[in-house]
Design a protein around this motif. Structure first.
Motif, mmCIF file in Angstrom:
data_model
loop_
_atom_site.group_PDB
_atom_site.id
_atom_site.type_symbol
_atom_site.label_atom_id
_atom_site.label_comp_id
_atom_site.label_asym_id
_atom_site.label_seq_id
_atom_site.Cartn_x
_atom_site.Cartn_y
_atom_site.Cartn_z
ATOM 1 N N VAL A 1 -6.409 -2.584 -3.608
ATOM 2 C CA VAL A 1 -5.417 -1.549 -3.923
ATOM 3 C C VAL A 1 -4.991 -1.600 -5.383
ATOM 4 O O VAL A 1 -4.636 -0.569 -5.975
ATOM 5 N N LYS B 1 0.833 -1.200 0.000
ATOM 6 C CA LYS B 1 0.000 0.000 0.000
ATOM 7 C C LYS B 1 0.870 1.253 0.000
ATOM 8 O O LYS B 1 0.604 2.220 -0.722
ATOM 9 N N ILE C 1 1.755 7.153 -6.719
ATOM 10 C CA ILE C 1 0.837 8.264 -6.978
ATOM 11 C C ILE C 1 1.524 9.601 -6.690
ATOM 12 O O ILE C 1 1.345 10.577 -7.438
ATOM 13 N N TYR D 1 2.401 1.861 -3.369
ATOM 14 C CA TYR D 1 1.408 2.397 -4.301
ATOM 15 C C TYR D 1 1.192 3.893 -4.077
ATOM 16 O O TYR D 1 1.039 4.661 -5.038
ATOM 17 N N ARG E 1 -9.753 1.273 -3.819
ATOM 18 C CA ARG E 1 -9.422 0.340 -2.734
ATOM 19 C C ARG E 1 -10.658 -0.024 -1.928
ATOM 20 O O ARG E 1 -10.789 -1.154 -1.453
ATOM 21 N N PHE F 1 -5.447 10.665 -5.486
ATOM 22 C CA PHE F 1 -5.585 9.926 -4.228
ATOM 23 C C PHE F 1 -7.049 9.543 -3.982
ATOM 24 O O PHE F 1 -7.327 8.472 -3.440
ATOM 25 N N SER G 1 -10.991 -0.067 -14.671
ATOM 26 C CA SER G 1 -10.054 -0.790 -13.816
ATOM 27 C C SER G 1 -10.724 -1.967 -13.118
ATOM 28 O O SER G 1 -10.157 -3.067 -13.045
ATOM 29 N N GLY H 1 -7.475 0.341 -7.350
ATOM 30 C CA GLY H 1 -7.304 1.756 -7.065
ATOM 31 C C GLY H 1 -6.122 2.364 -7.788
ATOM 32 O O GLY H 1 -6.226 3.447 -8.372
ATOM 33 N N LEU H 2 -4.977 1.664 -7.776
ATOM 34 C CA LEU H 2 -3.787 2.186 -8.441
ATOM 35 C C LEU H 2 -3.981 2.241 -9.954
ATOM 36 O O LEU H 2 -3.629 3.243 -10.599
ATOM 37 N N ALA I 1 -6.162 5.144 -10.831
ATOM 38 C CA ALA I 1 -5.438 6.415 -10.708
ATOM 39 C C ALA I 1 -4.522 6.636 -11.905
ATOM 40 O O ALA I 1 -4.410 7.760 -12.418
ATOM 41 N N TYR J 1 -7.735 6.509 -6.061
ATOM 42 C CA TYR J 1 -7.052 5.348 -5.469
ATOM 43 C C TYR J 1 -7.807 4.801 -4.264
ATOM 44 O O TYR J 1 -8.074 3.592 -4.175
#
Length: 467
Positions: free
Chosen positions: A124, A3, A10, A6, A119, A112, A348, A127-128, A131, A115
């Protein structure tokens, strides 16, 4: 550990955006929007008025009253953007360059927010990836170099959805209060947040998270919802008084009845036509590759039967505003911008849920390569946008700042000369439609400004222009 790595990725992405924006804003090598100049002028007016209040010898109570009176810098746009800019300018300076570069704070909030929402709805990795996808949108890259309220609204919408999910269908009182407070603050950036939050809010209230079955809300849920909306109403009432409400309600009624909105930066487009139906797909400027993946995500999302709750919220966030704005004959691409983070999350989420491991890895690598390529294109393509209207906006703002500093408050009237056509406006108000139309849409380049004391200020369109 993963985490934290990641989050560092960002942060690195935000740093790249900061370097790119700093480089091109310093050169003036980006374009300007129709609303940028009025927003910048509103910012200067608020900054001057607040500075005068703070530097005065009035008691604190009178300062607060005077401060409250100046909340209506504009009846069309809420004041939160200008207040945030005031605090930023207090630290870094009040130049136009600083105002435009300060968008990096909203870029960070956007990345953020996407992301953490990814999550929350999945993991995660989702989320990444989301982003990274949203960072490669041309819209985000372009509008991060413009001073306005569209990027702030886009960046705050994922956080509003995230806080909405944390209410657990408004069964959690503390989370409901936090959601109401945050939504009220977002409304002070732009009231259109209600269009993007309405359907997800109703879905969270009426549908169970575990099995997606409809439920009758319990009294506690209604009470928490009323508390949350009360906070929204109280906070937004700081700006939304009767006169402001009447003005914005007239616009909203045109939108609800799907009438043509006669405004200078919107374009009429037939509703029941191919161009009208695909307008926001084209004008969102996410790229043809992502449009294909969005269609894939929509089809897979509708067909998938398991784990439907987070997917349905994302679908409502993306589809309802699209249909709402498409049914309006007047259209402009920025109205749909707050749904772009939802598009990135939907792509995603559905790509990450592919059952075939090799296909999933292949598509993720393809998205990363395309996103990196689009980021590079966005960065280098900004060089060709050393546009006349951007330079004119910059030079005009430098002159207006000098007018404001010249005998504080003395310049109550200014005459704007476009190729021999003089237009007179009260200088204490934002530049209105005809000025903005000529300046930004027709690209009139030569402008002369006359102060009331017959002082001629000339803006010839070069970066080194002096008044």
């Amino acid at each position: 550990m993963r985490k934290n790595s990641y989050l560092l990725v960002i942060l690195l992405l935000v740093s790249c955006y900061f370097y790119s924006n700093y480089k091109f804003l310093k050169k003036g090598a980006v374009y300007s929007s129709a609303d940028e100049l009025p927003h910048l002028i509103n910012k200067i007016e608020l900054q001057q008025k607040v500075s005068e209040i703070l530097s005065g010898n009035m008691p604190i109570k009178e300062k607060l009253i005077a401060f409250f009176r100046h909340r209506h810098i504009s009846r069309e746009w809420p004041p939160m953007l200008y207040f945030v800019s005031f605090f930023i300018s207090s630290v870094f300076g009040g130049s136009t360059f600083v105002a435009e570069l300060s968008n990096i704070f909203y870029v960070a909030i956007l990345f953020f927010g996407v992301y953490f929402l990814g999550r929350r709805v999945a993991n995660v990795n989702v989320g990444l990836l989301a982003a990274l996808i949203v960072s490669s949108f041309s819209t985000v890259s372009s509008w991060s170099r413009l001073y306005g309220i569209d990027l702030p609204l886009m960046s705050l919408t994922p956080w509003a959805i995230l806080l909405l999910l944390k209410t657990s269908g408004f069964t959690d009182t503390k989370s409901s209060i936090l959601f109401g407070l945050f939504l009220g603050l977002v409304a002070l950036f732009k009231l259109q947040i209600s269009i993007f939050i309405l359907c997800p809010l109703l879905y969270v209230l009426l549908v169970k998270e575990d099995n997606c079955a409809f439920r009758a809300p319990k009294p506690k849920q209604f009470i928490n919802l009323i508390i949350a909306l009360s906070f929204v109403a109280i906070i937004s009432s700081v700006w939304l008084d009767y006169e402001t409400f009447a003005l914005n309600f007239a616009k909203l009624s045109n939108a609800i009845t799907f009438k043509t909105w006669n405004h200078f930066h919107v374009s009429p487009c037939p509703v029941f036509s191919w161009s009208g139906f695909t307008y926001y797909l084209r004008e969102s400027r996410i790229g043809p590759f992502y449009i294909i993946f969005l269609l894939f995500a929509l089809v897979q999302g509708f067909l998938r039967k398991e784990d439907r709750y987070p997917r349905n919220i994302l679908l409502l966030w993306v589809i309802f505003p699209y249909v709402f704005f498409t049914l309006m004959e007047s259209k402009t691409g920025r109205w749909y911008f707050p749904s772009l983070p939802g598009i990135a999350l939907l792509i995603s989420l559905e790509v990450s849920r592919l059952r075939f491991l090799k296909a999933r890895r292949f598509l993720i690598i393809l998205i990363l390569l395309f996103g990196l390529g689009q980021l590079i294109i966005n960065d280098f393509s900004a060089q060709k946008f050393r546009s006349k209207e951007k330079m004119l906006t910059r030079n005009t703002m430098s002159i207006l700042e000098k007018i404001h500093s010249y005998k504080k408050g003395a310049a109550k009237l200014a005459i704007y000369n476009f190729d021999g056509n003089q237009i007179i406006y009260p200088f204490t108000h934002a530049i209105t439609t005809p000025f903005t139309r000529q300046l930004n849409l027709e690209y009139k380049y030569n402008i002369k400004l006359y102060a009331p004391e017959d002082t001629l200020l000339n803006c010839s369109g070069t970066e080194d222009t002096e008044a």
